[in-house]
Design an enzyme around this catalytic site. Structure first.
Site, PDB file in Angstrom:
ATOM      1  N   LYS A 113     -41.638  42.140  15.380  1.00 27.02           N
ATOM      2  CA  LYS A 113     -41.866  43.464  14.779  1.00 27.02           C
ATOM      3  C   LYS A 113     -42.899  44.239  15.570  1.00 27.02           C
ATOM      4  O   LYS A 113     -42.798  45.466  15.686  1.00 27.02           O
ATOM      5  CB  LYS A 113     -42.325  43.329  13.322  1.00 27.02           C
ATOM      6  CG  LYS A 113     -41.224  42.875  12.381  1.00 27.02           C
ATOM      7  CD  LYS A 113     -41.696  42.959  10.935  1.00 27.02           C
ATOM      8  CE  LYS A 113     -40.673  42.445   9.953  1.00 27.02           C
ATOM      9  NZ  LYS A 113     -41.170  42.425   8.586  1.00 27.02           N
ATOM     10  N   LYS A 198     -29.484  38.330  13.984  1.00 31.94           N
ATOM     11  CA  LYS A 198     -29.533  38.294  12.518  1.00 31.94           C
ATOM     12  C   LYS A 198     -29.189  39.651  11.918  1.00 31.94           C
ATOM     13  O   LYS A 198     -29.588  40.675  12.471  1.00 31.94           O
ATOM     14  CB  LYS A 198     -30.972  37.916  12.146  1.00 31.94           C
ATOM     15  CG  LYS A 198     -31.192  37.400  10.767  1.00 31.94           C
ATOM     16  CD  LYS A 198     -32.672  37.208  10.507  1.00 31.94           C
ATOM     17  CE  LYS A 198     -33.424  38.517  10.484  1.00 31.94           C
ATOM     18  NZ  LYS A 198     -34.812  38.443  10.081  1.00 31.94           N
ATOM     19  N   LYS A 201     -32.276  44.777   8.095  1.00 30.80           N
ATOM     20  CA  LYS A 201     -32.411  46.141   7.544  1.00 30.80           C
ATOM     21  C   LYS A 201     -32.811  47.120   8.631  1.00 30.80           C
ATOM     22  O   LYS A 201     -32.567  48.316   8.511  1.00 30.80           O
ATOM     23  CB  LYS A 201     -33.518  46.161   6.490  1.00 30.80           C
ATOM     24  CG  LYS A 201     -33.222  45.454   5.201  1.00 30.80           C
ATOM     25  CD  LYS A 201     -34.501  45.447   4.337  1.00 30.80           C
ATOM     26  CE  LYS A 201     -34.403  44.502   3.172  1.00 30.80           C
ATOM     27  NZ  LYS A 201     -35.692  44.210   2.544  1.00 30.80           N
TER      28      LYS A 201
HETATM   29  P1  TYM Z   1     -37.265  40.589   3.242  1.00 31.43           P
HETATM   30  O1  TYM Z   1     -37.150  41.709   2.283  1.00 31.43           O
HETATM   31  O2  TYM Z   1     -37.339  40.890   4.694  1.00 31.43           O
HETATM   32  O3  TYM Z   1     -36.098  39.562   3.029  1.00 31.43           O
HETATM   33  C1  TYM Z   1     -35.767  39.114   1.741  1.00 31.43           C
HETATM   34  C2  TYM Z   1     -35.040  37.783   1.782  1.00 31.43           C
HETATM   35  O4  TYM Z   1     -33.815  37.909   2.503  1.00 31.43           O
HETATM   36  C3  TYM Z   1     -33.728  36.875   3.478  1.00 31.43           C
HETATM   37  N1  TYM Z   1     -32.955  37.397   4.623  1.00 31.43           N
HETATM   38  C4  TYM Z   1     -31.841  36.799   5.108  1.00 31.43           C
HETATM   39  N2  TYM Z   1     -31.198  35.689   4.737  1.00 31.43           N
HETATM   40  C5  TYM Z   1     -30.075  35.375   5.447  1.00 31.43           C
HETATM   41  N3  TYM Z   1     -29.593  36.123   6.471  1.00 31.43           N
HETATM   42  C6  TYM Z   1     -30.207  37.239   6.869  1.00 31.43           C
HETATM   43  N4  TYM Z   1     -29.707  37.976   7.850  1.00 31.43           N
HETATM   44  C7  TYM Z   1     -31.399  37.632   6.171  1.00 31.43           C
HETATM   45  N5  TYM Z   1     -32.260  38.685   6.295  1.00 31.43           N
HETATM   46  C8  TYM Z   1     -33.196  38.523   5.332  1.00 31.43           C
HETATM   47  C9  TYM Z   1     -35.176  36.565   3.837  1.00 31.43           C
HETATM   48  O5  TYM Z   1     -35.302  35.271   4.402  1.00 31.43           O
HETATM   49  C10 TYM Z   1     -35.842  36.672   2.486  1.00 31.43           C
HETATM   50  O6  TYM Z   1     -35.713  35.476   1.757  1.00 31.43           O
HETATM   51  N6  TYM Z   1     -41.353  37.945   3.709  1.00 31.43           N
HETATM   52  C11 TYM Z   1     -40.272  38.029   2.731  1.00 31.43           C
HETATM   53  C12 TYM Z   1     -40.718  38.732   1.492  1.00 31.43           C
HETATM   54  C13 TYM Z   1     -41.790  38.007   0.742  1.00 31.43           C
HETATM   55  C14 TYM Z   1     -41.678  36.748   0.094  1.00 31.43           C
HETATM   56  C15 TYM Z   1     -42.943  36.523  -0.519  1.00 31.43           C
HETATM   57  C16 TYM Z   1     -40.663  35.817  -0.004  1.00 31.43           C
HETATM   58  C17 TYM Z   1     -43.057  38.471   0.497  1.00 31.43           C
HETATM   59  N7  TYM Z   1     -43.736  37.579  -0.265  1.00 31.43           N
HETATM   60  C18 TYM Z   1     -43.187  35.347  -1.233  1.00 31.43           C
HETATM   61  C19 TYM Z   1     -40.924  34.646  -0.722  1.00 31.43           C
HETATM   62  C20 TYM Z   1     -42.158  34.417  -1.325  1.00 31.43           C
HETATM   63  C21 TYM Z   1     -39.069  38.732   3.377  1.00 31.43           C
HETATM   64  O7  TYM Z   1     -38.589  38.296   4.375  1.00 31.43           O
HETATM   65  O8  TYM Z   1     -38.574  39.828   2.783  1.00 31.43           O
END
Ligand code: TYM
Length: 335
Positions: A113, A198, A201
């Site tokens: 990022k 991957k 978003k």
């Molecule tokens: P975020 O919003 O980027 O992603 C949310 C969840 O989606 C999963 N993910 C995917 N899984 C499979 N294939 C993909 N292409 C893909 N893209 C995203 C991510 O692994 C995630 O589970 N850092 C976290 C947010 C967070 C969080 C936490 C999670 C903040 N605090 C505490 C668990 C516990 C995240 O990646 O958000």
């Protein structure tokens, strides 16, 4: 013994795509009866990259409504907003002070990022995983269901907890070590335009992802135009054919069929036959979510009451952990 606790979250940045659903939310829903669940909308994380203040609140509601629409059941789960509970920011500060800087500069997601941000990269982006550790540790979570890309952040969370307990626990476990819960299928949904990267978003191409709220005609267009290959027949797990593996996996997950059933059904198919099948199956899986989403969004009062209740329930637990942490650090504590 009571149920184990689950905590997870999604950022309110842009539209949720099927990677977020298949990698995370679907697994929350499927396992929720087994656990005591807390699902937050991580709106503090959302501002670690440039964001739009005009849409942050609405985006936060959208994610909370999507949790409900995807099947999160309030009989088993609590939904809340991260910024509603100040303990998240407060614990982040305490954990910052014991986290070595090089642990953070080593994080793959930070590096990826940060490259995109160039010179504008903020300290918040570096600190992202410490805030995530605070989210998890505040709730004494046993399990954290996430996609594959979050594995390193979970390892960091454990390292931070071990370090805190070692430095300040005096033999007691103040912060509980969580385990990641990463299901093999769907853990890494790939882009529709490049099977080696991957689904994300932040990909500038809308064609690279299917959003949970995409209408049927958009889903049809995206699958029609997605990248394939000229090889005859369809197969899983061929490293030479990443797109084929990804699309078959999507079909497996959305149809609810086993891998073996999908192989039998699709191995002799060409793309001309498979793409319409995948399109129809995807639309069928997403339509009920979209219908429920509209219902929830039409009743703002209900959504607000869900989040207010979540704030109370989650806040009570978070504050208890925060007090324990403050006490261990030597602060005078009021309770
Ligand atoms: P975020 O919003 O980027 O992603 C949310 C969840 O989606 C999963 N993910 C995917 N899984 C499979 N294939 C993909 N292409 C893909 N893209 C995203 C991510 O692994 C995630 O589970 N850092 C976290 C947010 C967070 C969080 C936490 C999670 C903040 N605090 C505490 C668990 C516990 C995240 O990646 O958000």
């Amino acid at each position: 013994m009571g149920k184990q606790r689950v905590l997870s979250g999604v950022q309110p940045t842009g539209n949720l795509h099927i990677g977020n659903y298949l990698g995370a939310i679907r697994n929350w829903v499927e396992g929720q009866k087994e656990y005591d669940n807390f699902f937050c909308v991580v709106d503090l994380h959302a501002i670690t990259v440039p964001h739009n203040p005009a849409t942050l609140a609405t985006d936060t509601y959208t994610i909370a409504a999507l949790y409900l629409a995807c099947g999160i059941d309030l009989n088993y789960s609590t939904i809340f907003v991260q910024s509603h509970i100040p303990a998240h920011s407060e614990l982040t500060w305490f954990l910052n002070c014991i986290t070595p800087l090089n642990w953070l500069t080593d994080m793959i997601q930070f590096k990826e990022k940060a490259i995109k941000q160039g010179e504008n990269v903020g300290a918040g982006l570096l600190d992202y995983p410490v805030l995530m550790a605070a989210d998890i540790l505040l709730y004494n979570a046993d399990k954290v269901p996430v996609g594959e890309d979050q594995k390193q952040h979970l390892e960091l969370t454990r390292d931070i907890a071990v370090r805190f307990n070692h430095q300040f626990g005096q033999g007691e476990t103040i912060l509980k070590l969580p385990d990641p819960l990463i299901r093999k299928e769907g853990a890494r949904v790939m882009s529709l335009t490049d099977g080696t990267s991957k689904m994300s978003k932040s990909d500038p191409s809308e064609l690279s992802r299917i959003n949970l709220l995409d209408p049927p005609d958009v889903i049809t267009k995206k699958i029609k135009r997605c990248k394939t290959d000229p090889v005859k027949g369809l197969e899983f797990d061929n490293p030479e054919r990443p797109e084929c593996n990804n699309l078959l996996t999507l079909y497996e997950l959305f149809s609810g069929k086993t891998k073996e059933e999908v192989i039998t059904e699709c191995q002799d198919m060409g793309w001309g036959k498979f793409k319409p099948l995948l399109t129809e199956t995807t639309i069928e899986a997403l339509t009920p979510i979209q219908t429920k989403y509209k219902e929830v969004m039409d009743d703002k009062g209900y959504l607000e009451s869900v989040l207010a209740e979540g704030r109370q329930k989650a806040g009570a637990i978070a504050n208890q952990t925060l007090e324990k942490v403050k006490k261990a650090l030597g602060y005078s504590v009021s309770i």
